[in-house]
Design an enzyme around this catalytic site. Structure first.
Site, PDB file in Angstrom:
ATOM      1  N   SER A 207     -93.462 -53.145  -3.866  1.00 28.91           N
ATOM      2  CA  SER A 207     -93.403 -51.588  -4.806  1.00 28.91           C
ATOM      3  C   SER A 207     -94.275 -50.807  -4.176  1.00 28.91           C
ATOM      4  O   SER A 207     -93.549 -50.011  -3.115  1.00 28.91           O
ATOM      5  CB  SER A 207     -93.955 -52.457  -5.903  1.00 28.91           C
ATOM      6  OG  SER A 207     -93.635 -50.874  -7.235  1.00 28.91           O
ATOM      7  N   ASP A 417     -83.139 -54.227  -9.340  1.00 32.94           N
ATOM      8  CA  ASP A 417     -84.148 -54.356  -8.870  1.00 32.94           C
ATOM      9  C   ASP A 417     -84.408 -53.107 -10.139  1.00 32.94           C
ATOM     10  O   ASP A 417     -84.341 -51.915 -10.006  1.00 32.94           O
ATOM     11  CB  ASP A 417     -85.261 -53.799  -7.859  1.00 32.94           C
ATOM     12  CG  ASP A 417     -86.489 -53.826  -8.170  1.00 32.94           C
ATOM     13  OD1 ASP A 417     -87.095 -53.409  -8.832  1.00 32.94           O
ATOM     14  OD2 ASP A 417     -86.998 -53.872  -6.541  1.00 32.94           O
ATOM     15  N   HIS A 446     -87.733 -57.664  -9.868  1.00 29.91           N
ATOM     16  CA  HIS A 446     -88.162 -56.294  -8.661  1.00 29.91           C
ATOM     17  C   HIS A 446     -89.314 -58.199  -8.635  1.00 29.91           C
ATOM     18  O   HIS A 446     -90.209 -58.088  -8.037  1.00 29.91           O
ATOM     19  CB  HIS A 446     -89.385 -56.274  -9.425  1.00 29.91           C
ATOM     20  CG  HIS A 446     -90.691 -54.956  -8.964  1.00 29.91           C
ATOM     21  ND1 HIS A 446     -89.822 -54.121  -8.393  1.00 29.91           N
ATOM     22  CD2 HIS A 446     -91.688 -54.665  -9.155  1.00 29.91           C
ATOM     23  CE1 HIS A 446     -90.848 -53.229  -7.376  1.00 29.91           C
ATOM     24  NE2 HIS A 446     -92.230 -53.955  -7.626  1.00 29.91           N
TER      25      HIS A 446
END
Length: 483
Positions: A207, A417, A446
């Site tokens: 991320s 995502d 994710h």
């Protein structure tokens, strides 16, 4: 519960030599490992601290502490180096992340090959934490504004954004404001490498951690060994473009949930994906007009976004919708420790890294455009926040990701995502050029590695970390029955 959305969502290339007198290759300390704090303790996890410059232009000036951890290999004869990790954010602590990775299925071959290193980034957790002195009410509101249905809603939210920015700029840790950036965290990473006595480091970041890893790979191209970036932000990092892209991410991902809910009529949300989608807009509109159990339309949208991070969370999301639809008791959301620091550190980084639109009119235009294109979330993620009123002082321009350096980056990405959409990953892949190879998995959610079920994608990452072999070209992994 509005904070669910906040917690779910995070010039030329700048090198270390851009600051005269900086010698990041010097070893500032010898790391002395010991027990971890009780709240991060895990079997075999060791902790320490490292002092680094607050301002790398003044390497002998004020210092701050960086908390680091180590999960040492149990097979020293197979050890090839260190694997530095970051779980995302910005604002997320990472001291316990090596133990979390091990408990969540990081392959034994990887654990044997590396000492896995975690750290709390500067300003976070135990690494000289920052604050905006956020009140409980501000923490409950979260990092994101309410859904803006009209231009007047943006005007109405602007004073709250301005007040938060002012609090950050006048807090007791405001002296850290210009220096709590992704570039300086990358410099801290290199100090960790040097303190551990390693000529190079390997890296696994997810991320926001992909932006941090990309910046490190750009600033220190010859000091990275094997760099894995999982669930990728675009080349601009966590900027206004990334913030607005959450709306696209939700639209990319939502059909997976609509299909799930339609296949489970016991939730009463519809028997076709189209009916489930209509139920979303019906519930959001009703809750905007009249909150239920303290949950308004913004909180509903945020919880929906958050629970689309993993397929395993879909039953919980369907139950949440069902409870709201029938006015049944809604179970409480997750409790987040140290929420004030998490939110404050996030503001410090995203507002300090890049410049954001500075006029209310620009946000009104962005909201109008995104609300039309991405109606599920666009009225939130294009809205006005503290970055619009951030102090002008910035020590350096953003790091520009480019293709100079070794071909040692492996990107891995889910096709659907919600938080870091595929569109942004493709732009980062393009910016890296020959340096990167990208593996995409035909699945939603994710995070890919090592938590996801796609064997093709997971095996590609494990092979790269343990043997150095990347796919010869970009690889598309087909969906698997378990995903």
């Amino acid at each position: 519960m509005r904070r669910a959305l906040s917690l779910a969502l995070a010039a030329a290339a700048v090198t270390a030599t851009a600051f005269p007198g900086v010698s990041v290759a010097a070893t500032p300390d010898t790391v002395r490992w010991g027990p971890c704090p009780k709240d991060v303790a895990a079997p075999r996890l060791q902790c320490s601290t490292l002092e680094v410059p607050l301002d790398y232009r003044d390497p002998d000036g004020r210092r701050i502490e960086i908390a680091i951890s180590r999960l040492a290999t149990e097979k020293p004869s197979q050890r090839r180096g260190v694997l530095l990790t970051n779980p995302g954010g910005p604002g997320g602590a990472g001291l316990d992340y090596p133990a979390l990775l091990a408990a969540s299925g990081l392959p034994r071959k990887v654990l044997d090959s590396y000492d896995v290193i975690g750290f709390d980034p500067r300003g976070v957790g135990r690494s000289t934490p920052v604050t905006c002195d956020l009140t409980p009410e501000q923490q409950a509101r979260g990092n994101f504004p309410p859904y803006a249905h009209t231009a007047a809603d943006v005007v109405r939210e602007a004073p709250n954004a301005r007040a938060t920015a002012r609090q950050c700029a006048t807090s007791r840790t405001a002296w850290m404001l210009p220096h709590t950036t992704t570039a300086n965290t990358a410099r801290d990473m290199d100090r960790i490498r040097a303190a551990l006595g390693e000529p190079k480091l390997s890296y696994l970041g997810a991320s926001y951690g992909t932006s941090l890893g990309a910046v490190y790979a750009t600033m220190f191209p010859e000091r990275g060994d094997r760099v894995v970036l999982d669930s990728n932000l675009g080349p601009g990092g966590y900027d206004v473009t990334a913030m607005r892209s959450f709306a696209r991410g939700l639209e990319d991902r939502f059909p997976d949930f609509a299909k799930f809910a339609a296949a489970h009529p016991e939730y009463g949300l519809g028997t076709t994906p189209e009916q489930v989608t209509a139920k979303f807009f019906d519930l959001a509109e009703r809750l905007d007009s009249k909150p239920v159990q303290g949950i308004d339309g913004t909180a509903f949208r945020g919880f929906t976004f958050e629970r689309l991070y993993a397929d395993a969370l879909m039953p919980r999301l369907a139950e949440f919708w069902q409870a709201l639809d029938t006015d049944q008791p809604v179970p409480p959301g997750p409790a987040w420790p140290n929420l004030e620091n998490l939110m404050s550190a996030r503001f410090y980084v995203i507002c300090g890294d890049t410049r954001w639109p500075e006029t209310v009119r620009e946000y009104q235009l962005n909201v109008a455009a995104d609300r039309l294109t991405y109606p599920m979330l666009g009225g939130i993620t294009a809205g006005i926040g503290p970055c619009a009123f951030w102090p002008d002082e910035r020590v350096e321009p953003p790091v520009r990701i480019g293709d100079r350096g070794p071909s040692n980056v492996l990107m891995v990405q889910n096709e659907r995502d919600p938080a870091t959409p595929l569109a942004g990953a493709r732009k980062l892949r393009e910016a890296f050029g020959k340096r990167a190879t990208m593996v995409t998995a035909d699945q939603g959610g994710h995070g890919v590695y090592p938590f996801g079920p796609n064997t093709c994608a997971n095996d590609a990452v494990t092979a790269f970390l343990t043997t150095g072999q990347r796919p010869a070209r970009d690889l598309a992994c087909a969906a698997e029955p378990s995903s």
